[in-house]
Design an enzyme around this catalytic site. Structure first.
Site, PDB file in Angstrom:
ATOM      1  N   ARG A   1       2.341  -7.398  -3.582  1.00 14.16           N
ATOM      2  CA  ARG A   1       1.733  -8.726  -3.502  1.00 14.16           C
ATOM      3  C   ARG A   1       2.754  -9.813  -3.797  1.00 14.16           C
ATOM      4  O   ARG A   1       2.873 -10.781  -3.067  1.00 14.16           O
ATOM      5  CB  ARG A   1       0.560  -8.835  -4.488  1.00 14.16           C
ATOM      6  CG  ARG A   1      -0.660  -8.028  -4.065  1.00 14.16           C
ATOM      7  CD  ARG A   1      -1.704  -8.074  -5.152  1.00 14.16           C
ATOM      8  NE  ARG A   1      -2.097  -9.431  -5.470  1.00 14.16           N
ATOM      9  CZ  ARG A   1      -3.002 -10.132  -4.790  1.00 14.16           C
ATOM     10  NH1 ARG A   1      -3.611  -9.581  -3.765  1.00 14.16           N
ATOM     11  NH2 ARG A   1      -3.311 -11.354  -5.145  1.00 14.16           N
TER      12      ARG A   1
ATOM     13  N   MET B   1      -3.806   5.196   1.956  1.00 12.26           N
ATOM     14  CA  MET B   1      -3.363   6.595   1.953  1.00 12.26           C
ATOM     15  C   MET B   1      -2.325   6.825   0.865  1.00 12.26           C
ATOM     16  O   MET B   1      -2.294   7.876   0.233  1.00 12.26           O
ATOM     17  CB  MET B   1      -2.790   6.965   3.314  1.00 12.26           C
ATOM     18  CG  MET B   1      -3.837   6.889   4.394  1.00 12.26           C
ATOM     19  SD  MET B   1      -3.206   7.385   5.968  1.00 12.26           S
ATOM     20  CE  MET B   1      -3.069   9.122   5.708  1.00 12.26           C
TER      21      MET B   1
ATOM     22  N   ASP C   1       3.441  -1.298  -7.478  1.00  7.59           N
ATOM     23  CA  ASP C   1       4.444  -2.255  -6.979  1.00  7.59           C
ATOM     24  C   ASP C   1       5.721  -2.288  -7.805  1.00  7.59           C
ATOM     25  O   ASP C   1       6.688  -2.911  -7.419  1.00  7.59           O
ATOM     26  CB  ASP C   1       3.877  -3.685  -6.960  1.00  7.59           C
ATOM     27  CG  ASP C   1       2.708  -3.840  -6.019  1.00  7.59           C
ATOM     28  OD1 ASP C   1       2.459  -2.907  -5.247  1.00  7.59           O
ATOM     29  OD2 ASP C   1       2.045  -4.892  -6.073  1.00  7.59           O
TER      30      ASP C   1
END
Ligand code: ATP
Ligand code: MG
Length: 461
Positions: free
Chosen positions: A278, A385, A233
């Site tokens: 997130r 993926m 992230d």
């Protein structure tokens, strides 16, 4: 300077151990071009030239000169200060090392979720340790759990074992969430005779690494704990980027392209792509910018309305009317306020998020049904993926340098540190500095504004 001393002073094991030995000459940077007459005097001679990092070498964290607090925008830390100066420790080999390579038993552990580049970092740590002359290198299987689970045995590592691991994604050692408490981990380190621990993981893993470092200090154990931040992230503070992010953006682009083709080939097609993020929307923002095919990008940091005249659905109606199709990119943590709260937590104690991608898909279908306009919605979730991909060239280089510098940092006697790239240079930072909270996309930043300019989306408020 004062700020540096108080904020960025990195912990060193010299408070319990002082004997230093010279670094193996393998890490000596030999001068290739002869020193010219012009430099005679102050310049080092061929023999003196070694290229080691001096412990006082610093990297400037921010290099922008703001002429006013308003042009600095949200980036300005101190509104009265137009020149924000922050220096951090430069990473790399030091001339004196605090561990004799023949006395080292090094361990590597990977925790949390998968991220492209984990194998590249493992590989480079092993190779660099071997060049220092370390013979005992082991991998701890399946994250911190590997320290307590008696069924799991440590994996001996060598250049031969890791030679080709970077050719595939995932982690050679396996990953996990949850696991034993800190004192159990440190007991295990003591039992196994591990005195160098390399920890690859995100915020949670680093919190654990710092606690392990503190516990080792408390027990006066001569152990160096060095982290390498693993967060796809890109949500680690102060760093330009973390490994895996670049690969993730590239792969996300492919998913967006598929969504675009699906949407444009259908009558009133709407493609939705859910990406990781997130609390930080960096992947969604960068993939949207990179693809140029996104009409609406939704990230956790920027609140939005779904319904109403200025909501996302209203803009989508406009897009279908005018363009005939649309592509939406949503970050995992976006729009959580529209979903029913659950108290579910994963093994590490992280809150399990609801799926906003699925929710917006249902809302779109409902909304268009109500107004009697047909839409063809396709939802793509490429998360797993992307996470399992092999690192791309740019991440491969980043992983290599981070892995090497993690080993240099441990040998230099630093512990409770993590390695990163700041302002294009490689640095060591104290762990608490980078994990106090996740790095977020600033809704006032130029980059978010560039993203809005690229998608053409309104404010949705
Ligand atoms: P990701 O980015 O994939 O979420 P992460 O490192 O944040 O990576 P977590 O599952 O949160 O992943 O944590 C990894 C490991 O760190 C787990 O084994 C967990 O028990 C441990 N851990 C998490 N938070 C802490 C903490 N505050 N103190 C000590 N250990 C922790
Ligand atoms: Mg985490």
């Amino acid at each position: 300077q004062e700020d540096f001393e108080t904020r960025f002073n990195i912990p060193h094991i010299t408070d319990i151990f002082h004997d230093a030995v010279p670094i193996p000459s393998t890490f000596c940077l030999k001068m290739r071009t002869p020193v010219t007459e012009d430099f005679a005097g102050g310049y080092p001679s061929d023999e003196e030239w070694h290229g080691y990092i001096n412990k006082n070498d610093r990297v400037l964290l921010k290099v922008i000169h703001y002429s006013s607090p308003t042009s600095a925008g949200a980036e300005c830390i101190d509104p009265d200060c137009s020149w924000v100066e922050q220096w951090v420790h430069r990473a790399g080999p030091r001339e004196k090392i605090y561990f004799r390579p023949e006395e080292v038993k090094a361990a590597i552990v990977t925790c949390g979720g998968l991220c492209p580049g984990l194998n590249d970092v493992i590989r480079q740590i092993v190779i660099t340790l071997e060049i220092y002359g370390v013979k005992k290198i082991v991998g701890i299987p399946f994250g911190y759990r590997g320290f307590s689970d008696k069924e799991l045995t440590e994996m001996p590592l060598s250049r031969k074992v890791v030679q080709n691991v970077h050719l595939s994604g995932g982690s050679l050692l396996g990953v996990s969430r949850g696991g034993p408490g800190i004192s159990e981990i440190v007991d295990s380190l003591e039992e196994r005779g591990i005195n160098m621990l390399f920890v690859l993981g995100g915020n949670g893993t680093h919190a654990g690494a710092n606690a392990i470092h503190n516990e080792c200090r408390k027990r006066r154990m001569r152990v160096a704990v060095v982290g390498v931040p693993k967060t796809i992230d890109n949500d680690i503070l102060l760093m330009d980027k973390t490994f895996g992010f670049d690969t993730a953006v590239e792969e996300a682009q492919r998913a967006i392209n598929s969504a675009y083709i699906e949407a444009h080939s259908a009558y009133h097609g709407v493609g939705i792509v859910k990406l990781m993020g997130r609390s930080s929307g960096y992947i969604a923002m960068h993939a949207s910018l990179a693809s140029g095919q996104i009409d609406i990008c939704l990230i956790p940091e920027v609140s939005f309305n779904l319904h109403g005249p200025h909501g996302v659905l209203s803009h989508l109606k406009y897009l279908i009317e005018t363009k005939g199709s649309a592509v939406i990119c949503v970050a995992e943590g976006a729009g959580q306020n529209f979903l029913q709260k659950t108290n579910a937590k994963d093994a590490s104690g992280n809150i399990v998020f609801g799926d906003f991608g699925v929710h917006i898909q249902q809302e779109i279908r409902k909304c268009f049904k109500e107004i009697g306009v047909p839409v063809d919605v396709k939802y793509i979730d490429p998360t797993y993926m992307i996470r399992a991909c092999r690192a791309n060239a740019s991440d491969g280089i980043l992983c290599t340098v981070l892995g090497q510098n993690a080993v240099h940092g441990a040998f230099a006697g630093y512990s409770g540190i993590t390695v990163g790239i700041c302002n294009t240079h490689y640095v060591y930072l104290p762990i608490p500095e980078v994990i106090s909270y996740p790095r977020l996309v600033d809704p006032n930043s130029r980059m978010w504004h560039r993203c809005l300019t690229s998608t053409g989306q309104p404010d949705f408020i």
